[in-house]
Scaffold this motif. Structure first.
Motif, PDB file in Angstrom:
ATOM      1  N   ALA A 132       0.830  -1.207   0.000  1.00  0.00           N
ATOM      2  CA  ALA A 132       0.000   0.000   0.000  1.00  0.00           C
ATOM      3  C   ALA A 132       0.866   1.258   0.000  1.00  0.00           C
ATOM      4  N   GLU A 133       1.924   1.270   0.800  1.00  0.00           N
ATOM      5  CA  GLU A 133       2.786   2.452   0.869  1.00  0.00           C
ATOM      6  C   GLU A 133       3.602   2.621  -0.404  1.00  0.00           C
ATOM      7  N   ARG A 136       1.173   4.123  -2.914  1.00  0.00           N
ATOM      8  CA  ARG A 136       0.959   5.549  -2.657  1.00  0.00           C
ATOM      9  C   ARG A 136       2.134   6.371  -3.175  1.00  0.00           C
ATOM     10  N   ARG A 137       3.333   5.867  -2.965  1.00  0.00           N
ATOM     11  CA  ARG A 137       4.541   6.583  -3.409  1.00  0.00           C
ATOM     12  C   ARG A 137       4.627   6.648  -4.922  1.00  0.00           C
ATOM     13  N   GLU A 141      -2.578   2.133  -7.385  1.00  0.00           N
ATOM     14  CA  GLU A 141      -3.793   1.963  -6.580  1.00  0.00           C
ATOM     15  C   GLU A 141      -3.749   0.628  -5.834  1.00  0.00           C
ATOM     16  N   GLY A 143      -5.461  -0.208  -1.882  1.00  0.00           N
ATOM     17  CA  GLY A 143      -5.937   0.314  -0.611  1.00  0.00           C
ATOM     18  C   GLY A 143      -6.347  -0.770   0.363  1.00  0.00           C
TER      19      GLY A 143
END
Length: 306
Positions: A132-133, A136-137, A141, A143
């Motif tokens: 997830a991280e 995000r970076r 997608e 979540g």
């Protein structure tokens, strides 16, 4: 006999979903989805830019209404780490949350169950957060609801393969979107390397398994059963932890040996991407880095390039 659906329950106003999805609602859904999660993991999952105190306040309010509870993790004595899970009442309420609709329940609803499940479940959450991280970076997608624990499929003869998690991940690059799926196996080095490698046989059986229509006297070709759920068979990713680097590398070698020497698994590996990585490497570098060992051999690479 026809099964009837239970009468929908209405969430109390304090935890009812709102258009913007209140944090209370998200916490309940996350605990229903992931079963047991620490305060800090919930923060990283739901409010990465928020504070730990924010999540603590919400969790304590939910506990005061009898919807969640916690177990205290062993630590070095400097601080207490709480791992949260739903109470039976919380589990009943979350069955009606839209984000969880159609997904089987697998709650942990007692301190005893929590103590037994905590190490493995929290390792799975650690792996999810690494993806997830990274997403995000990178602007991809992935979540909280794109990671479904304990997904089970029949492989015939009354047997089933149960993945520790099914991951959905969308790569968004150069105005293009690529949807990827993966079965994720979390290995904490608590089982023998042979038992771990046998999991590849189960996935190979799923790949070729064809369910037969009920009542047919003669076999009728219906195509692989997995096509009912997946347009492409998901990758199979092994995430290893809980032992020395040498031991973890030996376990990866055993997985590669299964691919090389078992005919069914070798054929499966020719069609499906298979890889293994160390959990701590995922957390330190990110899954998008070349930390994945292809089970068919070759140099480490990102999981998207297996």
């Amino acid at each position: 006999m026809t099964k009837t659906s239970p009468t929908p329950r209405v969430l109390p106003s304090s935890v009812s979903p709102v258009p913007a999805e209140s944090l209370r609602h998200q916490v309940l859904a996350a605990l229903a989805q992931h079963r047991i999660v620490t305060t800090n993991q919930l923060r990283r999952m739901l409010r990465p830019d928020g504070t730990r105190q924010l999540l603590s306040r919400v969790l304590q309010k939910l506990r005061s209404t009898g919807l969640v509870d916690f177990t205290v993790l062993p630590d070095d004595g400097r601080s207490r780490t709480y791992a949260w899970y739903l109470t039976p009442e919380g589990a009943r309420l979350t069955g009606d949350l839209p984000v969880l609709r159609g997904r089987p329940p697998y709650p942990i609803t007692s301190t005893t169950a929590a103590s037994l499940k905590t190490p493995h479940t929290l390792a799975a959450v650690r792996a999810h957060l690494a993806f997830a991280e990274d997403a995000r970076r990178l602007g991809h997608e992935h979540g909280p609801w794109d990671w479904t624990p304990e997904v089970s499929h029949s492989i015939g003869e009354g047997e089933r393969v149960v993945a520790d998690a099914l991951m959905y991940y969308t790569v968004a690059e150069h105005q293009q979107r690529r949807k990827l799926r993966a079965f994720v196996e979390i290995d904490r080095s608590t089982m023998s390397a042979e038992r771990l490698a046998v999991k590849l046989i189960e996935y190979a059986r799923l790949f070729q398994y064809e369910a037969q229509p009920v009542g047919r006297r003669k076999p009728t070709a219906t195509g692989p059963a997995w096509l009912r759920w997946y347009p492409v068979f998901p990758r199979v990713l092994f995430v290893l932890t809980g032992a020395s680097r040498t031991r973890l590398e030996n376990r990866m070698s055993d997985l590669q040996a299964m691919v090389a020497h078992h005919p069914l698994v070798a054929a499966f590996a020719g069609e499906v991407r298979l890889g293994a990585a160390v959990l701590e490497d995922l957390e330190q570098h990110g899954p998008a880095h070349p930390v994945w060992v292809p089970l068919t051999g070759g140099n480490p690479r990102p999981w998207t390039e297996l």
